[in-house]
Write an enzyme that holds these catalytic residues in place. Structure first.
Site, PDB file in Angstrom:
ATOM      1  N   SER A  79       0.866  -1.180   0.000  1.00  0.00           N
ATOM      2  CA  SER A  79       0.000   0.000   0.000  1.00  0.00           C
ATOM      3  C   SER A  79       0.896   1.220   0.000  1.00  0.00           C
ATOM      4  CB  SER A  79      -0.883   0.006   1.257  1.00  0.00           C
ATOM      5  OG  SER A  79      -1.519   1.259   1.430  1.00  0.00           O
ATOM      6  N   TYR A 128      -2.442  -0.550  10.563  1.00  0.00           N
ATOM      7  CA  TYR A 128      -2.339  -0.915   9.152  1.00  0.00           C
ATOM      8  C   TYR A 128      -1.042  -0.373   8.557  1.00  0.00           C
ATOM      9  CZ  TYR A 128      -3.619  -1.022   4.159  1.00  0.00           C
ATOM     10  OH  TYR A 128      -3.646  -1.239   2.810  1.00  0.00           O
TER      11      TYR A 128
END
Length: 255
Positions: A140, A153
């Protein structure tokens, strides 16, 4: 499972929907026999049905410590060792640092960092022996920058990019490449959940919440799953590409 006729094998985790589904179909179109894994048998079977080449459905919970070994062993026994591994399975959670629970923190590390580590550890030996292999982790842009309310995250994605870089350095002369693809906001069920979280917390409409996410990217739209799959394919095709975190985010993070 459909019959395989000497095609190279690609293993895709999180293959039941979204990016994983797009990657599976793309690699199948490229002539790979695709081994598909996620927790949902139903979703995997739907993906297998649209893959033009051989496919194997192997449901698995990769947060289980023994799952990677069991998964790869089955693929080796029924087909052969994976030549391509796409570690795509992942999840996100949204909370401020002070409200992030130990359980949420551990969930992010288990799925987004530890599971890819175990998969690399299990599949690298056969790739080294064959002097050829391609490993792609779907990370990501959160592996590159910090954003508020996604600390667990973000930490897990920063960690997995570190894993990719170290593995690539170790394997640089082996014929095995290791890269990360780092998407921004992609039009997937995971982003739908993010939109719903914004709706629940702010009272905005879903359309307004989605527009907020689109505006974070300079091209003012969500990335498509096919655009991420093409970046994965570039990592598979290019033997000089290794140790990279490739941003697929409409230009939001320039690096």
């Amino acid at each position: 499972m459909s019959e395989r006729e000497n095609q190279p094998v690609a293993l895709i985790t999180g293959a039941g929907r979204g990016i994983g589904r797009a990657v599976a179909v793309t690699l199948s179109e490229q002539g790979y026999a695709v081994a598909l894994t996620s927790r949902s048998v139903e979703q995997l079977e739907e993906v297998a049905a649209v893959c033009p080449g051989p496919s194997m459905v192997v449901p698995s919970d990769l947060t289980d410590p023994g799952a990677a070994d069991q998964l790869v062993t089955r693929i080796e026994q029924e087909w052969s060792a994976p030549e391509v591994v796409v570690a795509n399975a992942g999840a996100g959670v949204s909370a401020s640092v002070q409200k992030t629970t130990d359980e949420q923190w551990q969930q992010m590390l288990d799925l987004n960092l530890t599971a890819p580590f175990r998969l690399l550890r299990r599949t690298i030996p056969a790739m080294k022996a064959a002097e050829h292999g391609r490993i792609v982790v779907v990370a990501s842009v959160a592996a590159k920058i910090g954003e508020p309310y996604i600390s667990a995250y973000t930490a897990s994605k920063h960690g997995v990019l570190g894993l990719v870089r170290s593995a690539a350095a170790e394997l640089a002369r082996s014929g095995v490449t290791v890269n990360a693809v780092c998407p921004g906001y992609v039009d997937t069920p995971m982003t739908d959940a993010t939109v719903q979280g914004i709706v629940d917390k702010t009272g905005r409409t879903a359309q307004e919440a989605r527009a907020l996410l689109e505006a974070k990217q300079p091209n003012h739209r969500l990335v498509t799953v096919d655009e991420v799959a093409l970046a994965v394919l570039a990592c598979v095709h290019n033997g000089a590409l290794t140790g990279q975190g490739i941003n697929i985010d409409g230009g939001a993070v320039q690096s």
